[in-house]
Scaffold this motif. Structure first.
Motif, PDB file in Angstrom:
ATOM      1  N   VAL A 135       0.839  -1.205   0.000  1.00 45.16           N
ATOM      2  CA  VAL A 135       0.000   0.000   0.000  1.00 45.16           C
ATOM      3  C   VAL A 135       0.869   1.249   0.000  1.00 45.16           C
ATOM      4  CG1 VAL A 135      -1.686   1.349   1.296  1.00 45.16           C
ATOM      5  CG2 VAL A 135      -1.923  -1.142   1.158  1.00 45.16           C
ATOM      6  N   ARG A 136       1.918   1.243   0.794  1.00 38.68           N
ATOM      7  CA  ARG A 136       2.825   2.394   0.831  1.00 38.68           C
ATOM      8  C   ARG A 136       3.461   2.645  -0.541  1.00 38.68           C
ATOM      9  NH1 ARG A 136       3.982   3.629   6.263  1.00 38.68           N
ATOM     10  NH2 ARG A 136       3.522   1.940   7.745  1.00 38.68           N
ATOM     11  N   LYS A 137       3.692   1.583  -1.270  1.00 38.08           N
ATOM     12  CA  LYS A 137       4.350   1.704  -2.570  1.00 38.08           C
ATOM     13  C   LYS A 137       3.368   2.035  -3.682  1.00 38.08           C
ATOM     14  CE  LYS A 137       7.196  -0.921  -5.845  1.00 38.08           C
ATOM     15  NZ  LYS A 137       7.870  -2.235  -6.106  1.00 38.08           N
ATOM     16  N   ASN A 138       2.268   1.303  -3.764  1.00 40.47           N
ATOM     17  CA  ASN A 138       1.334   1.442  -4.887  1.00 40.47           C
ATOM     18  C   ASN A 138       0.101   2.292  -4.578  1.00 40.47           C
ATOM     19  OD1 ASN A 138       2.840  -0.318  -6.670  1.00 40.47           O
ATOM     20  ND2 ASN A 138       2.149  -2.025  -5.400  1.00 40.47           N
ATOM     21  N   LYS A 139      -0.085   2.621  -3.309  1.00 38.85           N
ATOM     22  CA  LYS A 139      -1.190   3.496  -2.886  1.00 38.85           C
ATOM     23  C   LYS A 139      -2.570   2.911  -3.186  1.00 38.85           C
ATOM     24  CE  LYS A 139       1.963   6.456  -1.767  1.00 38.85           C
ATOM     25  NZ  LYS A 139       2.372   6.623  -0.339  1.00 38.85           N
ATOM     26  N   LEU A 140      -2.701   1.612  -3.164  1.00 37.16           N
ATOM     27  CA  LEU A 140      -3.977   0.948  -3.417  1.00 37.16           C
ATOM     28  C   LEU A 140      -4.325   0.038  -2.236  1.00 37.16           C
ATOM     29  CD1 LEU A 140      -3.524  -0.024  -7.188  1.00 37.16           C
ATOM     30  CD2 LEU A 140      -4.779   1.919  -6.244  1.00 37.16           C
ATOM     31  N   VAL A 141      -5.554   0.192  -1.737  1.00 38.49           N
ATOM     32  CA  VAL A 141      -5.988  -0.554  -0.560  1.00 38.49           C
ATOM     33  C   VAL A 141      -7.099  -1.526  -0.943  1.00 38.49           C
ATOM     34  CG1 VAL A 141      -6.972  -0.377   1.764  1.00 38.49           C
ATOM     35  CG2 VAL A 141      -5.437   1.411   0.909  1.00 38.49           C
ATOM     36  N   LYS A 142      -6.979  -2.752  -0.481  1.00 35.86           N
ATOM     37  CA  LYS A 142      -8.008  -3.752  -0.739  1.00 35.86           C
ATOM     38  C   LYS A 142      -9.296  -3.366  -0.008  1.00 35.86           C
ATOM     39  CE  LYS A 142      -5.105  -6.453  -2.954  1.00 35.86           C
ATOM     40  NZ  LYS A 142      -5.214  -6.747  -4.388  1.00 35.86           N
ATOM     41  N   PRO A 143     -10.441  -3.481  -0.674  1.00 33.66           N
ATOM     42  CA  PRO A 143     -11.722  -3.084  -0.060  1.00 33.66           C
ATOM     43  C   PRO A 143     -12.251  -4.124   0.921  1.00 33.66           C
ATOM     44  CG  PRO A 143     -12.116  -3.927  -2.254  1.00 33.66           C
ATOM     45  CD  PRO A 143     -10.615  -3.937  -2.063  1.00 33.66           C
ATOM     46  N   ILE A 144     -11.485  -4.364   1.983  1.00 34.13           N
ATOM     47  CA  ILE A 144     -11.888  -5.336   2.999  1.00 34.13           C
ATOM     48  C   ILE A 144     -12.421  -4.575   4.211  1.00 34.13           C
ATOM     49  CG2 ILE A 144     -11.132  -7.208   4.500  1.00 34.13           C
ATOM     50  CD1 ILE A 144      -8.919  -7.777   2.481  1.00 34.13           C
ATOM     51  N   SER A 145     -13.701  -4.733   4.489  1.00 32.49           N
ATOM     52  CA  SER A 145     -14.330  -3.990   5.585  1.00 32.49           C
ATOM     53  C   SER A 145     -14.732  -4.950   6.697  1.00 32.49           C
ATOM     54  CB  SER A 145     -15.566  -3.230   5.070  1.00 32.49           C
ATOM     55  OG  SER A 145     -16.199  -2.537   6.115  1.00 32.49           O
ATOM     56  N   LEU A 146     -14.083  -4.804   7.841  1.00 29.82           N
ATOM     57  CA  LEU A 146     -14.394  -5.640   8.993  1.00 29.82           C
ATOM     58  C   LEU A 146     -15.256  -4.863   9.976  1.00 29.82           C
ATOM     59  CD1 LEU A 146     -10.917  -7.313   9.632  1.00 29.82           C
ATOM     60  CD2 LEU A 146     -12.863  -8.232   8.365  1.00 29.82           C
ATOM     61  N   ASP A 147     -16.203  -5.537  10.603  1.00 23.82           N
ATOM     62  CA  ASP A 147     -17.128  -4.882  11.518  1.00 23.82           C
ATOM     63  C   ASP A 147     -16.609  -4.806  12.946  1.00 23.82           C
ATOM     64  OD1 ASP A 147     -19.084  -4.363   9.603  1.00 23.82           O
ATOM     65  OD2 ASP A 147     -20.032  -6.327   9.876  1.00 23.82           O
ATOM     66  N   LEU A 148     -15.750  -5.766  13.324  1.00 21.85           N
ATOM     67  CA  LEU A 148     -15.305  -5.864  14.713  1.00 21.85           C
ATOM     68  C   LEU A 148     -13.802  -6.062  14.787  1.00 21.85           C
ATOM     69  CD1 LEU A 148     -18.026  -8.437  15.832  1.00 21.85           C
ATOM     70  CD2 LEU A 148     -18.174  -5.945  16.063  1.00 21.85           C
ATOM     71  N   LEU A 149     -13.222  -5.612  15.877  1.00 22.13           N
ATOM     72  CA  LEU A 149     -11.808  -5.864  16.127  1.00 22.13           C
ATOM     73  C   LEU A 149     -11.636  -7.260  16.728  1.00 22.13           C
ATOM     74  CD1 LEU A 149     -10.692  -2.490  17.763  1.00 22.13           C
ATOM     75  CD2 LEU A 149      -9.910  -3.380  15.563  1.00 22.13           C
ATOM     76  N   PRO A 150     -10.572  -7.956  16.383  1.00 20.71           N
ATOM     77  CA  PRO A 150     -10.362  -9.297  16.957  1.00 20.71           C
ATOM     78  C   PRO A 150      -9.965  -9.200  18.428  1.00 20.71           C
ATOM     79  CG  PRO A 150      -8.456  -8.653  15.663  1.00 20.71           C
ATOM     80  CD  PRO A 150      -9.503  -7.590  15.425  1.00 20.71           C
ATOM     81  N   LYS A 151     -10.480 -10.100  19.234  1.00 16.02           N
ATOM     82  CA  LYS A 151     -10.160 -10.096  20.653  1.00 16.02           C
ATOM     83  C   LYS A 151      -8.675 -10.370  20.893  1.00 16.02           C
ATOM     84  CE  LYS A 151     -14.433  -9.534  21.999  1.00 16.02           C
ATOM     85  NZ  LYS A 151     -14.866  -8.245  22.629  1.00 16.02           N
ATOM     86  N   GLU A 152      -8.084 -11.174  20.006  1.00 14.52           N
ATOM     87  CA  GLU A 152      -6.692 -11.600  20.203  1.00 14.52           C
ATOM     88  C   GLU A 152      -5.672 -10.494  19.984  1.00 14.52           C
ATOM     89  OE1 GLU A 152      -9.189 -15.060  18.996  1.00 14.52           O
ATOM     90  OE2 GLU A 152      -8.833 -13.044  18.213  1.00 14.52           O
ATOM     91  N   ILE A 153      -6.114  -9.347  19.452  1.00 14.87           N
ATOM     92  CA  ILE A 153      -5.164  -8.268  19.192  1.00 14.87           C
ATOM     93  C   ILE A 153      -4.522  -7.797  20.497  1.00 14.87           C
ATOM     94  CG2 ILE A 153      -6.762  -6.306  19.413  1.00 14.87           C
ATOM     95  CD1 ILE A 153      -5.408  -5.084  16.930  1.00 14.87           C
ATOM     96  N   VAL A 154      -5.235  -7.983  21.588  1.00 18.27           N
ATOM     97  CA  VAL A 154      -4.718  -7.608  22.905  1.00 18.27           C
ATOM     98  C   VAL A 154      -3.529  -8.487  23.283  1.00 18.27           C
ATOM     99  CG1 VAL A 154      -5.296  -7.405  25.346  1.00 18.27           C
ATOM    100  CG2 VAL A 154      -7.006  -6.858  23.618  1.00 18.27           C
TER     101      VAL A 154
END
Length: 371
Positions: A135-154
């Motif tokens: 993304v930093r190089k090509n400036k294109l973001v995949k249209p992936i939309s998540l509704d919730l944050l994962p619990k395991e990120i903690v």
């Protein structure tokens, strides 16, 4: 089943955090008593004078009304006035219940949100070639939309891995909301360029006036408020307010920006005083939190400086610089300028400005020509 939030119940929905209006107490003194007697005498004189002054006052009022009308029709002077003064308290008081009505409706829609594990999300990003370095190089973001944050990120101990996952989740949501605002700005500019508007266009404008709290239906005001928030600034604030997605507010209520509410709904901070009535607003999905954040910065009087400088950057044909605009977020938190320094540090250390000109595939390619 979660209780739905009525728009009429949320009288102080998403106000500036910690904003309290205190009324000054009146102090009666001996001098004030003497002053009261004097004012009584003066009042009698004033009543008698009214009969002589009233005709002159009426003429002056008429002249003032004509001047005010001409002033409102002068677009350059009006724009300058708006940039200097920003939002008025009257704007917020009369329109607060309308500002977030569409966001509440969005958040109350039936959701089939699925809580995915961090491992599943990482695999999803990998299988779709959604990588931040790309993304930093090509400036294109995949249209992936998540509704919730994962619990395991903690539980992710690797700081870089946790930060990257958080950015990957938030980035498409922020760009998507900016795209919605871009499309609205495109329609607004189209309307501004017409000498006569259709009934449908007028109805659309009326809706937007309510959403952005424009009491006097002034198009210049709407143009200033209906604008984007730099992606890097939004991500930095979300990171600061949630501890990169690990806070209780983010995990339990999808609250990415720590916005407050005084209604019965929300999450009460653990360190809040017993007599405190505020809570952190909760949302069913992350996108609703992002929408509310944009609307907050675009309407609240505390951020009129942010909007004014943003409009000036637009007029000068410059990019929306998060390092410049973040200077005007000192009222977002009680720590003031220290809060701004932390935001700017997060932006610099994580090279978040790399994402400011990123496009969300596939629809955002059509929006490149927008200001």
């Amino acid at each position: 089943m979660q209780k739905k939030i009525s728009i009429f119940e949320i009288k102080k929905y998403l106000d500036k955090k910690g904003f309290i209006v205190k009324k000054k107490k009146k102090i009666r003194t001996e001098e004030s008593e003497i002053g009261n007697l004097s004012r009584t005498f003066l009042s009698s004189l004033i009543i008698i004078s009214i009969f002589f002054i009233a005709p002159l006052a009426i003429n002056l009022t008429k002249e003032k009304m004509i001047f005010s009308k001409d002033y409102e029709n002068n677009s350059k002077n009006n724009l300058k006035r708006l940039l200097e003064n920003g939002t008025t308290k009257l704007d917020e008081k009369l329109n607060k219940k309308f500002l977030y009505e569409d966001i509440l409706t969005f958040d109350e829609q039936p959701s089939d949100a699925i809580l995915l594990s961090a491992a599943t999300i990482e695999e999803l990003f990998k299988s779709t070639n959604y990588d931040l370095e790309d993304v930093r190089k090509n400036k294109l973001v995949k249209p992936i939309s998540l509704d919730l944050l994962p619990k395991e990120i903690v539980k992710i101990e690797n700081t870089k891995k946790r930060k990257d996952l958080f950015i990957q989740i938030i980035l498409p949501l922020v760009i998507d909301e900016n795209n919605s605002i871009k499309l609205d700005r495109m329609k607004l500019f189209s309307i501004l360029n017409k000498s006569k508007n259709t009934k449908a266009e007028q109805e659309w404008l009326n809706v937007k006036f309510k959403q952005y709290g424009v009491v006097n239906k002034d198009l210049s005001t709407l143009k200033i408020r209906m604008d984007e928030v730099p992606v890097s600034m939004a991500i930095a604030q979300a990171a600061k307010e949630t501890g990169w997605g690990t806070s209780r507010f983010a995990q339990e209520g999808n609250a990415l920006f720590g916005q407050w509410t005084w209604s019965g709904e929300g999450i009460k901070p653990a360190d809040a005083e017993d007599d405190s009535t505020h809570k952190v607003m909760r949302f069913k999905v992350l996108q609703a939190s992002v929408k509310a954040y944009h609307r907050n910065l675009n309407t609240h009087s505390s951020y009129k400086g942010f909007r004014s400088v943003r409009a000036e950057l637009r007029d000068e044909g410059k990019k929306l610089d998060s390092m410049i605009l973040s200077e005007y977020l000192d009222k977002y938190a009680e720590t003031g300028k220290e809060y701004v320094k932390i935001l700017q540090q997060i932006i610099r250390q994580n090279n978040l400005t790399d994402f400011d000109d990123a496009k969300l595939l596939p629809s955002s390619i059509d929006l490149e020509s927008l200001i």
